[in-house]
Scaffold this active site. Structure first.
Site, PDB file in Angstrom:
ATOM      1  CG  PHE A  17      30.436  34.904  33.221  1.00 13.76           C
ATOM      2  CD1 PHE A  17      29.594  33.942  32.670  1.00 13.76           C
ATOM      3  CD2 PHE A  17      30.664  34.875  34.595  1.00 13.76           C
ATOM      4  CE1 PHE A  17      28.986  32.980  33.477  1.00 13.76           C
ATOM      5  CE2 PHE A  17      30.068  33.914  35.397  1.00 13.76           C
ATOM      6  CZ  PHE A  17      29.223  32.974  34.835  1.00 13.76           C
ATOM      7  CB  ILE A  18      28.091  38.978  35.249  1.00  9.66           C
ATOM      8  CG1 ILE A  18      28.939  38.066  36.146  1.00  9.66           C
ATOM      9  CG2 ILE A  18      26.831  39.427  35.976  1.00  9.66           C
ATOM     10  CD1 ILE A  18      29.454  38.725  37.429  1.00  9.66           C
ATOM     11  CB  ILE A  60      34.664  52.674  30.659  1.00 11.96           C
ATOM     12  CG1 ILE A  60      35.743  51.872  31.352  1.00 11.96           C
ATOM     13  CG2 ILE A  60      33.436  51.840  30.389  1.00 11.96           C
ATOM     14  CD1 ILE A  60      35.449  51.647  32.830  1.00 11.96           C
ATOM     15  CD  GLU A 124      40.411  37.777  45.395  1.00  9.99           C
ATOM     16  OE1 GLU A 124      39.785  36.973  44.681  1.00  9.99           O
ATOM     17  OE2 GLU A 124      41.595  38.049  45.237  1.00  9.99           O
ATOM     18  CE1 TYR A 165      38.689  42.006  40.574  1.00  9.83           C
ATOM     19  CE2 TYR A 165      38.626  40.427  42.379  1.00  9.83           C
ATOM     20  CZ  TYR A 165      38.008  41.046  41.314  1.00  9.83           C
ATOM     21  OH  TYR A 165      36.720  40.701  40.986  1.00  9.83           O
ATOM     22  NE  ARG A 213      36.619  34.351  36.005  1.00 10.11           N
ATOM     23  CZ  ARG A 213      35.678  35.280  35.821  1.00 10.11           C
ATOM     24  NH1 ARG A 213      35.209  35.939  36.843  1.00 10.11           N
ATOM     25  NH2 ARG A 213      35.204  35.563  34.623  1.00 10.11           N
ATOM     26  NE  ARG A 238      38.002  30.961  45.856  1.00 11.95           N
ATOM     27  CZ  ARG A 238      39.084  30.887  46.635  1.00 11.95           C
ATOM     28  NH1 ARG A 238      39.021  30.282  47.814  1.00 11.95           N
ATOM     29  NH2 ARG A 238      40.230  31.420  46.233  1.00 11.95           N
TER      30      ARG A 238
END
Ligand code: NAD
Ligand code: UDP
Length: 364
Positions: A17-18, A60, A124, A165, A213, A238
């Protein structure tokens, strides 16, 4: 001074997404040498014929491959993650591995080779606010406005695996900081506050499974006529941040290395704070505007418990309000997109992309 656009960029997780939005912007602004690394390219396919992008299909976990691409870059932007709350309680070992063990290798490679690492962490890491523990002071801004260098980080107990996370991301931040301290690693840490925008998440049953999400959860409900589920009544808050504003902050970091290096930045829109119940109301009303033929009935919302929705070990961040003084002063960055505009753009994209016919449907 060297034109930053001539530096060589290696973007890990560029297909997400980003990454997809960052790539669009860098292409538009003619950054010369971009190596986009991911195991998927669906979201960036339309960009891949550009001369200034080389897409590398690389996992990766392929250590020699990773080292080769880091070696030839000036700057490494690390976006790879599993960052969907439904995974934190169901596959915590995978979550810890991809958010700590693997990026640790990236940190070591950057430190050994003298590369500037721009690492995406998360808001977070702040966990829950102090206000939650001192409800009588919950309205005092000092209890909930989160500052990069002064706010405490309050996570739940080990058995509450929701925090797997956050704990992995937080420890990695500490390792990056320590590499900077002991070995001179040049780094920048970004803490995103709920970015939203087109291409954000999958819609369950169409191009993914499980629980995405919240924005995609609500879009799925709206497009299929199911009730929107409010976890624990939707009381959590949020600050939703439009992706174009977020990408603008990152580009400013790239353009101002002296201001960005050795620093942690909150990237979020403090003016866009909303409760999740408020978000559901807003999305329902925008959906009615975008799809006027749907039944104009009372909102269809169900209250569900966190445990029944996400499984045992779920806890929530109650509130995440960023202090963005640092990004404002050092990057001259200001988020510009208000929540309504951000939702409208994002929802219109989902409706186009997933072909919601906006047909009349049964009222709840
Ligand atoms: P995303 O899931 O859309 O993107 C992550 C990308 O990493 C995906 O394209 C995925 O294919 C890729 N990837 C996963 N495993 C890989 C592997 N083994 N090898 C190569 N590529 C792999 O996530 P995003 O929303 O773009 O988030 C990017 C970063 O920002 C993450 O580090 C996330 O923790 C952080 N973040 C994002 C938000 C947000 O609001 N989107 C909020 C907080 C933190
Ligand atoms: N949430 C909700 N209904 C949903 C999905 C999520 O009420 O269908 C809530 C979730 O409990 C949390 C907030 O929405 O309070 C934001 O969840 P998201 O998955 O976007 O990620 P988070 O901000 O927690 O990382």
């Amino acid at each position: 001074m060297r034109d930053p656009r001539t530096t060589s960029l290696c973007i890990l997780g560029a297909g997400g997404f980003i990454g997809s939005h960052l790539l669009s912007r860098l292409v538009r602004e003619s950054w010369r040498d971009i190596r986009a690394i991911d195991i998927t390219s669906d979201k960036i396919r339309r960009l891949l014929d550009r001369d200034n992008i080389t897409f590398v299909h690389l996992d990766i976990y392929d250590t020699p491959g990773l080292a080769e691409h880091i070696e030839r870059a000036d700057i490494v932007i690390s976006l790879v993650a599993l960052c969907n709350p439904s995974l934190y309680t169901t596959v915590p070992l995978d979550v810890i591995d991809i958010n700590f063990n693997r990026p640790l290798e990236v940190v070591r490679m950057c430190a050994a080779r003298g590369k500037w690492l721009i690492h995406f962490s998360t808001s977070e890491v702040y966990g829950k606010t102090i206000g939650r523990y001192a409800p009588e002071a919950a309205d005092d801004p000092a209890r909930f406005v989160l500052s990069e260098d002064t706010s405490p980080m309050i996570l739940g107990p080990v058995g509450a695996q929701r925090w797997s996370y956050a704990a992995a991301k937080q420890l990695l931040e500490r390792v990056i900081y320590a590499y900077g301290f002991e070995q001179g690693l040049e780094y920048t840490i970004v803490r995103p506050f709920n970015f939203i925008g087109p291409r954000m998440d999958y819609i369950p049953g169409i191009d993914g499974s499980g629980v995405p999400r919240v924005l995609a959860c609500f879009m799925e409900a709206l497009m299929t006529g199911k009730p929107l589920k409010l976890v624990d009544g939707g009381r959590a808050r949020r600050c939703f941040t439009y992706i174009d504003d977020a990408v603008d902050a990152v580009v400013r970091m790239l353009e101002r290395p002296d201001a960005a290096k050795g620093r942690i930045f909150n990237v979020g829109h403090p003016g866009n704070e909303v409760t999740i119940a408020g978000l559901a109301e807003k999305m329902l009303s925008i959906y009615r505007e975008l799809c006027p033929r749907i039944a104009p009935e009372a909102p269809c919302m169900d209250r569900v418990s966190g445990e029944s929705f996400y499984g045992a070990g779920y806890e929530d961040s109650d509130r995440r309000m960023p202090d963005i003084t640092k990004a404002r002063s050092l990057l001259e960055w200001e988020p510009k997109t208000d929540l309504d505009t951000a939702l409208r753009h994002t929802m219109a994209h989902y409706i186009r992309e997933y072909g919601a016919d906006c047909a009349p449907r049964e009222a709840c």
